[in-house]
Write a protein that holds these residues in place. Structure first.
Motif, PDB file in Angstrom:
ATOM      1  N   MET A 164       0.425  -1.737   0.176  1.00  0.00           N
ATOM      2  CA  MET A 164       0.008   0.201   0.458  1.00  0.00           C
ATOM      3  C   MET A 164       0.618   1.295  -0.227  1.00  0.00           C
ATOM      4  N   MET A 165       1.594   1.352   0.824  1.00  0.00           N
ATOM      5  CA  MET A 165       2.924   2.388   1.019  1.00  0.00           C
ATOM      6  C   MET A 165       3.614   2.509  -0.070  1.00  0.00           C
ATOM      7  N   THR A 166       3.833   1.567  -1.583  1.00  0.00           N
ATOM      8  CA  THR A 166       4.986   1.655  -1.971  1.00  0.00           C
ATOM      9  C   THR A 166       4.434   1.370  -3.385  1.00  0.00           C
ATOM     10  N   LYS A 167       3.430   1.276  -3.676  1.00  0.00           N
ATOM     11  CA  LYS A 167       2.897   0.714  -4.970  1.00  0.00           C
ATOM     12  C   LYS A 167       2.331   0.333  -5.668  1.00  0.00           C
ATOM     13  N   ARG A 168       3.833  -1.019  -5.714  1.00  0.00           N
ATOM     14  CA  ARG A 168       4.738  -0.708  -6.315  1.00  0.00           C
ATOM     15  C   ARG A 168       4.650  -3.013  -5.623  1.00  0.00           C
ATOM     16  N   PRO A 169       5.413  -3.638  -6.562  1.00  0.00           N
ATOM     17  CA  PRO A 169       5.266  -5.309  -5.911  1.00  0.00           C
ATOM     18  C   PRO A 169       6.208  -5.444  -5.225  1.00  0.00           C
ATOM     19  N   VAL A 170       5.754  -6.125  -3.661  1.00  0.00           N
ATOM     20  CA  VAL A 170       6.964  -5.897  -3.171  1.00  0.00           C
ATOM     21  C   VAL A 170       8.372  -7.115  -3.247  1.00  0.00           C
ATOM     22  N   PRO A 171       9.341  -6.414  -3.326  1.00  0.00           N
ATOM     23  CA  PRO A 171      10.500  -7.694  -4.025  1.00  0.00           C
ATOM     24  C   PRO A 171      10.837  -8.458  -2.871  1.00  0.00           C
ATOM     25  N   PRO A 172      11.236  -9.441  -3.292  1.00  0.00           N
ATOM     26  CA  PRO A 172      12.185 -10.638  -2.521  1.00  0.00           C
ATOM     27  C   PRO A 172      13.014 -10.198  -1.428  1.00  0.00           C
ATOM     28  N   GLU A 173      13.497  -9.532  -1.420  1.00  0.00           N
ATOM     29  CA  GLU A 173      14.776  -9.117   0.252  1.00  0.00           C
ATOM     30  C   GLU A 173      13.920  -8.039   1.019  1.00  0.00           C
ATOM     31  N   VAL A 174      12.598  -7.609   0.523  1.00  0.00           N
ATOM     32  CA  VAL A 174      11.602  -6.836   1.635  1.00  0.00           C
ATOM     33  C   VAL A 174      10.727  -8.711   2.632  1.00  0.00           C
ATOM     34  N   ILE A 175      10.641  -9.255   1.517  1.00  0.00           N
ATOM     35  CA  ILE A 175       9.973 -10.078   2.341  1.00  0.00           C
ATOM     36  C   ILE A 175      10.322 -11.477   3.009  1.00  0.00           C
ATOM     37  N   GLU A 176      12.114 -11.510   2.433  1.00  0.00           N
ATOM     38  CA  GLU A 176      12.825 -12.591   3.496  1.00  0.00           C
ATOM     39  C   GLU A 176      13.127 -11.376   4.890  1.00  0.00           C
ATOM     40  N   GLU A 177      13.306 -10.082   4.766  1.00  0.00           N
ATOM     41  CA  GLU A 177      13.595  -9.075   6.077  1.00  0.00           C
ATOM     42  C   GLU A 177      12.458  -9.073   7.136  1.00  0.00           C
ATOM     43  N   ILE A 178      11.374  -9.502   6.050  1.00  0.00           N
ATOM     44  CA  ILE A 178      10.305  -9.435   6.891  1.00  0.00           C
ATOM     45  C   ILE A 178      10.582 -10.524   7.445  1.00  0.00           C
ATOM     46  N   VAL A 179      10.367 -11.888   7.448  1.00  0.00           N
ATOM     47  CA  VAL A 179      10.561 -12.926   7.574  1.00  0.00           C
ATOM     48  C   VAL A 179      11.303 -13.599   8.433  1.00  0.00           C
ATOM     49  N   ASP A 180      12.733 -13.063   8.239  1.00  0.00           N
ATOM     50  CA  ASP A 180      13.667 -13.721   9.018  1.00  0.00           C
ATOM     51  C   ASP A 180      14.247 -12.215  10.003  1.00  0.00           C
ATOM     52  N   THR A 181      14.356 -10.805   9.875  1.00  0.00           N
ATOM     53  CA  THR A 181      14.639  -9.844  10.622  1.00  0.00           C
ATOM     54  C   THR A 181      13.524  -9.844  11.646  1.00  0.00           C
ATOM     55  N   ILE A 182      12.012  -9.682  11.462  1.00  0.00           N
ATOM     56  CA  ILE A 182      11.291  -8.944  12.028  1.00  0.00           C
ATOM     57  C   ILE A 182      10.357 -10.172  13.053  1.00  0.00           C
ATOM     58  N   PHE A 183      10.130 -11.138  11.311  1.00  0.00           N
ATOM     59  CA  PHE A 183       9.227 -11.908  12.771  1.00  0.00           C
ATOM     60  C   PHE A 183       9.739 -13.721  12.749  1.00  0.00           C
ATOM     61  N   LEU A 184      10.416 -14.405  12.696  1.00  0.00           N
ATOM     62  CA  LEU A 184      10.574 -15.560  13.477  1.00  0.00           C
ATOM     63  C   LEU A 184      11.929 -15.306  14.646  1.00  0.00           C
ATOM     64  N   PRO A 185      12.348 -13.709  15.009  1.00  0.00           N
ATOM     65  CA  PRO A 185      13.127 -13.708  16.259  1.00  0.00           C
ATOM     66  C   PRO A 185      11.835 -13.919  17.288  1.00  0.00           C
ATOM     67  N   LEU A 186      10.669 -13.891  16.617  1.00  0.00           N
ATOM     68  CA  LEU A 186       9.701 -13.315  17.524  1.00  0.00           C
ATOM     69  C   LEU A 186       8.710 -14.518  18.346  1.00  0.00           C
ATOM     70  N   VAL A 187       9.017 -15.556  17.094  1.00  0.00           N
ATOM     71  CA  VAL A 187       8.024 -17.266  17.440  1.00  0.00           C
ATOM     72  C   VAL A 187       9.002 -18.320  17.604  1.00  0.00           C
ATOM     73  N   ARG A 188      10.265 -18.006  16.998  1.00  0.00           N
ATOM     74  CA  ARG A 188      11.172 -19.342  17.360  1.00  0.00           C
ATOM     75  C   ARG A 188      11.150 -19.871  18.536  1.00  0.00           C
ATOM     76  N   ALA A 189      10.821 -21.319  18.963  1.00  0.00           N
ATOM     77  CA  ALA A 189      10.930 -22.143  20.238  1.00  0.00           C
ATOM     78  C   ALA A 189      11.958 -21.581  20.456  1.00  0.00           C
ATOM     79  N   ARG A 190      12.890 -21.597  22.269  1.00  0.00           N
ATOM     80  CA  ARG A 190      14.244 -21.290  21.960  1.00  0.00           C
ATOM     81  C   ARG A 190      14.533 -22.797  22.626  1.00  0.00           C
TER      82      ARG A 190
END
Length: 190
Positions: A164-190
């Motif tokens: 919505m903010m960019t009005k462009r297709p979301v690039p793969p590197e942004v998707i990877e950052e969302i998953v690897d840097t933001i989401f996974l550290p929040l939910v991973r089993a310790r």
């Protein structure tokens, strides 16, 4: 011209409503324009939907149900998320930005939200997001105590926000950052 009834007529009307919404936006869509486009009359529409809001709501729900596909099942949480988010970004990302503008008047007039519309689209069904999270819990990749509803929706919300903010297709590197840097550290089993 053959007279349509039942599902064929309803399908034609909802497709016409979707096309009108896509071309004109909610504010400029009229029941008259939908009836003309569907090749029927206003009373036929009003027998099925009480007003313009309900008609547009039904058209949006139908379009989203038709376009839903099962979430990726790659064998890992990271793989499932990246594959599913990539498909969403490629198939629906640019339209999400457009849809928010097209429906602005609808949300204001109907005093509703995207969350309410999402609940109508799901209609009690499990979402692809829920399937991905449940599989990851079963594999031991997620600590269920750390997976709140807000955190579970985070990668999808971030993808939608980016589109919505960019009005462009979301690039793969942004998707990877969302998953690897933001989401996974929040939910991973310790």
């Amino acid at each position: 011209m053959e007279r349509r009834r039942g599902e064929a007529l309803e399908s034609a009307i909802l497709e016409a409503a979707w096309d009108e919404l896509s071309e004109r936006g909610y504010a400029n869509l009229t029941v008259d324009s939908v009836a003309r486009r569907a090749g029927t009359s206003k009373p036929v529409l009003y027998r099925r939907w009480a007003d313009k809001q309900k008609l547009v709501e039904a058209a949006v729900v139908r379009r989203n149900v038709i376009q839903q596909s099962p979430p990726a099942d790659t064998g890992s949480l990271r793989g499932d998320l990246i594959a599913t988010l990539t498909e969403l970004a490629e198939r629906r990302g640019p339209f999400l930005a457009q849809l928010s503008l097209l429906l602005a008047g609808f949300f204001a007039e109907a005093d509703t939200s995207y969350a309410d519309l999402r609940e109508l689209i799901l209609a009690g069904r499990r979402s692809g997001r829920d399937e991905i999270m449940d599989r990851a819990i079963a594999r031991g990749e997620i600590d269920p105590a750390r997976l709140t509803p807000r955190i579970a929706s985070l990668p999808f919300d971030l993808l939608r926000g980016e589109a919505m903010m960019t009005k462009r297709p979301v690039p793969p590197e942004v998707i990877e950052e969302i998953v690897d840097t933001i989401f996974l550290p929040l939910v991973r089993a310790r």
